[in-house]
Design a protein around this motif. Structure first.
Motif, mmCIF file in Angstrom:
data_model
loop_
_atom_site.group_PDB
_atom_site.id
_atom_site.type_symbol
_atom_site.label_atom_id
_atom_site.label_comp_id
_atom_site.label_asym_id
_atom_site.label_seq_id
_atom_site.Cartn_x
_atom_site.Cartn_y
_atom_site.Cartn_z
ATOM 1 N N PHE A 35 0.797 -1.219 0.000
ATOM 2 C CA PHE A 35 0.000 0.000 0.000
ATOM 3 C C PHE A 35 0.837 1.279 0.000
ATOM 4 O O PHE A 35 0.295 2.364 -0.197
ATOM 5 C CB PHE A 35 -0.957 0.014 1.196
ATOM 6 N N ALA A 36 2.137 1.183 0.242
ATOM 7 C CA ALA A 36 2.999 2.368 0.184
ATOM 8 C C ALA A 36 3.650 2.534 -1.183
ATOM 9 O O ALA A 36 4.511 3.396 -1.360
ATOM 10 C CB ALA A 36 4.072 2.287 1.272
ATOM 11 N N HIS A 37 3.233 1.725 -2.151
ATOM 12 C CA HIS A 37 3.857 1.777 -3.482
ATOM 13 C C HIS A 37 3.639 3.137 -4.149
ATOM 14 O O HIS A 37 4.513 3.626 -4.864
ATOM 15 C CB HIS A 37 3.290 0.658 -4.350
ATOM 16 N N GLY A 38 2.487 3.742 -3.925
ATOM 17 C CA GLY A 38 2.228 5.073 -4.482
ATOM 18 C C GLY A 38 3.180 6.116 -3.934
ATOM 19 O O GLY A 38 3.589 7.045 -4.643
ATOM 20 N N GLU A 39 3.576 5.965 -2.674
ATOM 21 C CA GLU A 39 4.517 6.918 -2.073
ATOM 22 C C GLU A 39 5.934 6.706 -2.614
ATOM 23 O O GLU A 39 6.713 7.664 -2.705
ATOM 24 C CB GLU A 39 4.500 6.789 -0.549
ATOM 25 N N VAL A 40 6.282 5.485 -2.970
ATOM 26 C CA VAL A 40 7.577 5.247 -3.617
ATOM 27 C C VAL A 40 7.603 5.965 -4.969
ATOM 28 O O VAL A 40 8.621 6.547 -5.358
ATOM 29 C CB VAL A 40 7.822 3.736 -3.783
ATOM 30 N N TYR A 41 6.479 5.905 -5.682
ATOM 31 C CA TYR A 41 6.323 6.645 -6.945
ATOM 32 C C TYR A 41 6.536 8.142 -6.711
ATOM 33 O O TYR A 41 7.217 8.823 -7.483
ATOM 34 C CB TYR A 41 4.925 6.327 -7.482
ATOM 35 N N MET A 42 5.975 8.656 -5.616
ATOM 36 C CA MET A 42 6.136 10.068 -5.287
ATOM 37 C C MET A 42 7.591 10.413 -4.968
ATOM 38 O O MET A 42 8.117 11.450 -5.409
ATOM 39 C CB MET A 42 5.225 10.418 -4.103
ATOM 40 N N VAL A 73 14.775 2.684 -2.413
ATOM 41 C CA VAL A 73 13.700 2.835 -1.420
ATOM 42 C C VAL A 73 12.882 1.545 -1.341
ATOM 43 O O VAL A 73 12.539 1.069 -0.255
ATOM 44 C CB VAL A 73 12.787 4.028 -1.767
ATOM 45 N N GLY A 74 12.565 0.963 -2.495
ATOM 46 C CA GLY A 74 11.826 -0.290 -2.520
ATOM 47 C C GLY A 74 12.586 -1.407 -1.822
ATOM 48 O O GLY A 74 11.992 -2.211 -1.084
ATOM 49 N N PHE A 75 13.899 -1.455 -2.053
ATOM 50 C CA PHE A 75 14.739 -2.446 -1.384
ATOM 51 C C PHE A 75 14.674 -2.274 0.138
ATOM 52 O O PHE A 75 14.546 -3.251 0.886
ATOM 53 C CB PHE A 75 16.182 -2.310 -1.879
ATOM 54 N N LEU A 76 14.744 -1.022 0.608
ATOM 55 C CA LEU A 76 14.671 -0.761 2.047
ATOM 56 C C LEU A 76 13.304 -1.131 2.617
ATOM 57 O O LEU A 76 13.213 -1.651 3.738
ATOM 58 C CB LEU A 76 14.960 0.721 2.319
ATOM 59 N N VAL A 77 12.252 -0.859 1.858
ATOM 60 C CA VAL A 77 10.900 -1.220 2.312
ATOM 61 C C VAL A 77 10.800 -2.727 2.532
ATOM 62 O O VAL A 77 10.260 -3.191 3.540
ATOM 63 C CB VAL A 77 9.835 -0.748 1.303
ATOM 64 N N MET A 94 0.717 -5.650 5.498
ATOM 65 C CA MET A 94 -0.102 -4.682 4.759
ATOM 66 C C MET A 94 -0.454 -3.481 5.631
ATOM 67 O O MET A 94 -0.442 -2.338 5.171
ATOM 68 C CB MET A 94 -1.352 -5.360 4.209
ATOM 69 N N ILE A 95 -0.747 -3.725 6.910
ATOM 70 C CA ILE A 95 -1.035 -2.614 7.817
ATOM 71 C C ILE A 95 0.201 -1.744 8.004
ATOM 72 O O ILE A 95 0.116 -0.508 8.050
ATOM 73 C CB ILE A 95 -1.543 -3.155 9.175
ATOM 74 N N CYS A 96 1.372 -2.385 8.068
ATOM 75 C CA CYS A 96 2.618 -1.617 8.191
ATOM 76 C C CYS A 96 2.845 -0.719 6.981
ATOM 77 O O CYS A 96 3.351 0.402 7.112
ATOM 78 C CB CYS A 96 3.799 -2.561 8.373
ATOM 79 N N LEU A 100 3.527 3.176 6.694
ATOM 80 C CA LEU A 100 4.700 3.645 5.962
ATOM 81 C C LEU A 100 4.327 4.713 4.937
ATOM 82 O O LEU A 100 5.082 5.669 4.722
ATOM 83 C CB LEU A 100 5.378 2.472 5.270
ATOM 84 N N SER A 101 3.167 4.563 4.296
ATOM 85 C CA SER A 101 2.740 5.563 3.310
ATOM 86 C C SER A 101 2.568 6.929 3.961
ATOM 87 O O SER A 101 2.952 7.960 3.383
ATOM 88 C CB SER A 101 1.440 5.121 2.629
ATOM 89 N N VAL A 102 2.031 6.942 5.181
ATOM 90 C CA VAL A 102 1.868 8.211 5.908
ATOM 91 C C VAL A 102 3.232 8.785 6.280
ATOM 92 O O VAL A 102 3.480 9.998 6.164
ATOM 93 C CB VAL A 102 1.010 7.995 7.175
ATOM 94 N N VAL A 103 4.147 7.916 6.714
ATOM 95 C CA VAL A 103 5.498 8.365 7.077
ATOM 96 C C VAL A 103 6.195 8.993 5.884
ATOM 97 O O VAL A 103 6.806 10.073 5.982
ATOM 98 C CB VAL A 103 6.322 7.181 7.626
ATOM 99 N N LEU A 104 6.130 8.334 4.716
ATOM 100 C CA LEU A 104 6.800 8.849 3.522
ATOM 101 C C LEU A 104 6.184 10.163 3.052
ATOM 102 O O LEU A 104 6.900 11.076 2.631
ATOM 103 C CB LEU A 104 6.745 7.804 2.404
ATOM 104 N N GLN A 105 4.856 10.262 3.129
ATOM 105 C CA GLN A 105 4.195 11.521 2.756
ATOM 106 C C GLN A 105 4.678 12.662 3.638
ATOM 107 O O GLN A 105 5.020 13.751 3.149
ATOM 108 C CB GLN A 105 2.677 11.383 2.887
#
Length: 290
Positions: A35-42, A73-77, A94-96, A100-105
């Motif tokens: 679910f944090a894949h969109g933030e990696v894109y960002m 970043v993906g490797f670290l995730v 998935m909950i993590c 993570l998406s909120v943290v990256l934003q």
């Protein structure tokens, strides 16, 4: 005109496809949604923005560095989020990633601010005529880069040792491990590849709209996930086809019905697909992923 909307849809759909491929690859090897894949894109988009504005690199160099940065970043995730929870219940990882998406934003907001950033591009817009429709340089760049990356990915998946290992893990992780495949290394490489494609998409869409902002990954990630579900959550070609279909339908809806329905279309399609064909167009079941 209609052809122009089709071209716009193909450009937008190519972006969704690049992000969606990451969802398909990661789900293929782990059976989990990132679910944090969109933030990696960002993050990839902002790396490209930084390379162009601060270091004055050409677009191609910024794009390559953004791919490398997003891949890291993906490797670290995978290393810090998914690997420690490999034996935990599936919902834990998935909950993590939601957290993570909120943290990256918020990290992006602290670094670059919450306002929209733009590139100091020339006021002269170069466009070509394609059967009477306008084809911009940004669209040509999106088509060229997206096609090149997709062809390169197909080569990796079907003509390389890494690709064979990825497909083996997707079909049966335990059997692949017994045959000598290093599970952790291959899963980490899969995350890096999928994230790198997402980073490329971030730079391309940032150049296309000349807008970079910390929340740009949220809606793009949801739409790319919808495209992946449409094509078949376990299928890379399905993610590409789903992205193209979603991009074209979205642009035609905005042009001929109302731009207010632009974002609604993706979720209507998602609901219909889940009702009519939950496995998607190319979905073949979890045992035959990627």
């Amino acid at each position: 005109m209609f052809l122009e909307q089709i071209l716009n849809g193909l450009a937008q759909g190519s972006i969704y496809a690049l992000i969606g491929i990451g969802f398909a690859l990661i789900f293929g090897v782990l059976g989990l949604v990132h679910f944090a894949h969109g933030e990696v894109y960002m993050i990839g988009a902002f790396i490209g923005f930084l390379m162009i504005t601060a270091f004055h690199l050409p677009v191609w160099a910024a794009l390559l560095l953004a791919i490398a940065g997003a891949a890291f970043v993906g490797f670290l995730v995978e290393l810090l989020n998914f690997r420690p929870l490999r034996k935990a219940p599936e919902y834990a990882s998935m909950i993590c990633t939601l957290g993570l998406s909120v943290v990256l934003q918020n990290a992006a907001m602290l670094i670059w601010g919450s306002d929209t950033k733009s590139l100091p591009l020339s006021s002269e817009n170069v466009a070509f005529s394609f059967f009477g429709a306008k084809l911009s340089m940004e669209q040509i760049l999106i088509f060229t880069v997206s096609l090149g990356l997709m062809v390169g990915l197909q080569y990796i998946l079907y003509c390389s040792k890494l690709g064979k290992a990825i497909r083996a893990i997707a079909q049966n992780r335990e059997a692949a491990a017994l045959m000598g495949v290093n599970i952790n290394q291959v899963i980490a490489a899969t995350f890096a590849i999928g994230s790198g494609l997402g980073g490329a998409a971030g730079v391309l869409v940032g150049l296309y709209y000349n807008a970079f902002y910390p929340t740009m990954g949220f809606m793009a990630g949801l739409k790319a996930f919808t495209a992946t579900v449409l094509g078949g959550l376990t299928s890379v070609p399905g993610a590409v086809l789903g992205g193209i279909i979603l991009g074209v339908v979205e642009n035609i809806t905005a042009a001929y019905i109302s731009s207010g329905f632009r974002d609604l279309v993706a979720f209507v399609i998602l609901i219909l697909v889940l009702f009519i064909r939950p496995s998607g167009i190319f979905g073949r079941g979890i045992q035959e992923k990627v």
